[in-house]
Design an enzyme around this catalytic site. Sequence first.
Site, PDB file in Angstrom:
ATOM      1  N   TYR A  72       3.549 -13.766   3.935  1.00 20.63           N
ATOM      2  CA  TYR A  72       4.127 -12.612   4.642  1.00 20.63           C
ATOM      3  C   TYR A  72       3.452 -11.287   4.278  1.00 20.63           C
ATOM      4  O   TYR A  72       3.601 -10.292   4.975  1.00 20.63           O
ATOM      5  CB  TYR A  72       5.648 -12.560   4.446  1.00 20.63           C
ATOM      6  N   SER A  76     -24.731   3.801   0.895  1.00 18.74           N
ATOM      7  CA  SER A  76     -25.419   3.378   2.123  1.00 18.74           C
ATOM      8  C   SER A  76     -24.429   3.093   3.248  1.00 18.74           C
ATOM      9  O   SER A  76     -24.804   3.044   4.411  1.00 18.74           O
ATOM     10  CB  SER A  76     -26.279   2.145   1.840  1.00 18.74           C
ATOM     11  N   GLU A  77     -23.144   2.916   2.903  1.00 17.57           N
ATOM     12  CA  GLU A  77     -22.130   2.673   3.935  1.00 17.57           C
ATOM     13  C   GLU A  77     -21.463   3.964   4.424  1.00 17.57           C
ATOM     14  O   GLU A  77     -20.386   3.904   5.022  1.00 17.57           O
ATOM     15  CB  GLU A  77     -21.064   1.688   3.441  1.00 17.57           C
ATOM     16  N   HIS A 127     -13.923   0.012   0.145  1.00 14.75           N
ATOM     17  CA  HIS A 127     -14.761  -1.129   0.560  1.00 14.75           C
ATOM     18  C   HIS A 127     -15.252  -1.844  -0.691  1.00 14.75           C
ATOM     19  O   HIS A 127     -15.814  -1.203  -1.579  1.00 14.75           O
ATOM     20  CB  HIS A 127     -15.942  -0.632   1.390  1.00 14.75           C
ATOM     21  N   TYR A 147      10.869  -0.920   1.668  1.00 12.70           N
ATOM     22  CA  TYR A 147      10.849  -1.612   0.391  1.00 12.70           C
ATOM     23  C   TYR A 147      10.514  -0.651  -0.749  1.00 12.70           C
ATOM     24  O   TYR A 147       9.748   0.300  -0.555  1.00 12.70           O
ATOM     25  CB  TYR A 147       9.799  -2.736   0.428  1.00 12.70           C
ATOM     26  N   GLY A 180     -19.639  -1.878  -3.620  1.00 20.55           N
ATOM     27  CA  GLY A 180     -18.424  -1.276  -3.080  1.00 20.55           C
ATOM     28  C   GLY A 180     -18.514   0.238  -3.040  1.00 20.55           C
ATOM     29  O   GLY A 180     -19.392   0.838  -3.676  1.00 20.55           O
ATOM     30  N   ASN A 181     -17.623   0.838  -2.278  1.00 25.57           N
ATOM     31  CA  ASN A 181     -17.595   2.297  -2.191  1.00 25.57           C
ATOM     32  C   ASN A 181     -16.235   2.776  -1.716  1.00 25.57           C
ATOM     33  O   ASN A 181     -15.482   2.023  -1.102  1.00 25.57           O
ATOM     34  CB  ASN A 181     -18.731   2.828  -1.305  1.00 25.57           C
ATOM     35  N   SER A 219     -24.610   6.426  -4.003  1.00 25.96           N
ATOM     36  CA  SER A 219     -25.264   5.124  -3.981  1.00 25.96           C
ATOM     37  C   SER A 219     -25.757   4.746  -5.380  1.00 25.96           C
ATOM     38  O   SER A 219     -26.324   5.580  -6.086  1.00 25.96           O
ATOM     39  CB  SER A 219     -26.460   5.202  -3.020  1.00 25.96           C
ATOM     40  N   GLY A 220     -25.497   3.519  -5.778  1.00 21.29           N
ATOM     41  CA  GLY A 220     -26.153   2.962  -6.959  1.00 21.29           C
ATOM     42  C   GLY A 220     -25.796   3.563  -8.312  1.00 21.29           C
ATOM     43  O   GLY A 220     -26.613   3.516  -9.230  1.00 21.29           O
ATOM     44  N   HIS A 250     -19.881 -10.440   3.976  1.00 22.25           N
ATOM     45  CA  HIS A 250     -20.174  -9.163   3.303  1.00 22.25           C
ATOM     46  C   HIS A 250     -19.051  -8.732   2.355  1.00 22.25           C
ATOM     47  O   HIS A 250     -19.260  -8.652   1.159  1.00 22.25           O
ATOM     48  CB  HIS A 250     -20.450  -8.099   4.375  1.00 22.25           C
ATOM     49  N   HIS A 291     -16.771  -5.871  -2.408  1.00 26.03           N
ATOM     50  CA  HIS A 291     -17.323  -7.218  -2.195  1.00 26.03           C
ATOM     51  C   HIS A 291     -16.525  -8.194  -3.064  1.00 26.03           C
ATOM     52  O   HIS A 291     -17.098  -9.095  -3.680  1.00 26.03           O
ATOM     53  CB  HIS A 291     -18.805  -7.270  -2.573  1.00 26.03           C
TER      54      HIS A 291
END
Length: 220
Positions: A122, A73-74, A101, A216, A28-29, A43-44, A163, A103
Site C-alpha cells: 500500500y 550532469s542531470e 535522484h 496520517y 545521484g543528485n 558534478s563529481g 538507471h 542509483h
Amino acid sequence: MLLEREREEIVRACRKLAAAGLVVGTAGNVSVRAGDLVAVTPSGVDYAELAAGDVGVHRLDGTPVEAPLAPTSELPLHLAVYGAYDGDGDGDGDGAAAIVHTHSVAATAVSALADELPAIHYYVAMFGGTVRVAPYATYGTDELASNAVQALRGRTACLLGSHGAVTIGPDLKTACDRGLYLEWVCDVYLRAAAAGTPRLLPPDEIEAVAAKLTSYGQRP
Ligand SMILES: [Zn+2]
C-alpha cells in the site's frame, strides 16, 4: 551566500542518503527550488566532502547565478521537472520544490526489469500509485529529462530505465523520505517476485490509502 539555508539543507540530505546506502561515491543528485532559483549538487564531488558553498545556484533556465563548480550532469532533468511540476505547495502531490535522484540498488534493479513498480504494497499510494519506469535514454540528455517528466505525471516518483530513481516533493525532507520508501518497496517487490508471483492491490484500494495517508502522523 545566496540560498544559504537551502544549500546547507542539500548537504545534510546528501549525507543522509549516503548513510542510508542510497548513494555510492558521487552517484545521484539533489536539488531544491526557491522561486525562480534552483540550488543543485555539483558534478563529481564526494558527499562526505561536500560543503554548502559547493552547491550551485542556477536560474530555472539553467543560467548559473552562484555556482563555483560544474553542476550535476542531470541539471536538465531537474530543470525540466521544475518546469513541468510547478511546486505550488498545495499538497496534492503534483508540485515539485525538491528533487532527489539516486542509483539505489533495488530501485535500479526494478528499473532494468519492469515497465512499472506494481501495487505490491500500500506504500505505493505515497507516490500517487504504481511507479512508472521511464524509457532508457543516455544520462544528462534532454531526452532523459523529457522521459522523466512524462513518467512523473500524477506521481511523486518514477524510475529511469536501467538507471535509477527520481522522487519529488514540496520540500527536500519529503523528497528524501519518498526516496527511502521507494527503495524499500522496490526491495520488497524484488524479494517477492523472486519467490513467486506477488498478489497486487487494486487501484481503488491505493486511492483509499492515499486519502488516509494525508491525515496520517502526529497532528499539532
Ligand atoms: Zn543518474
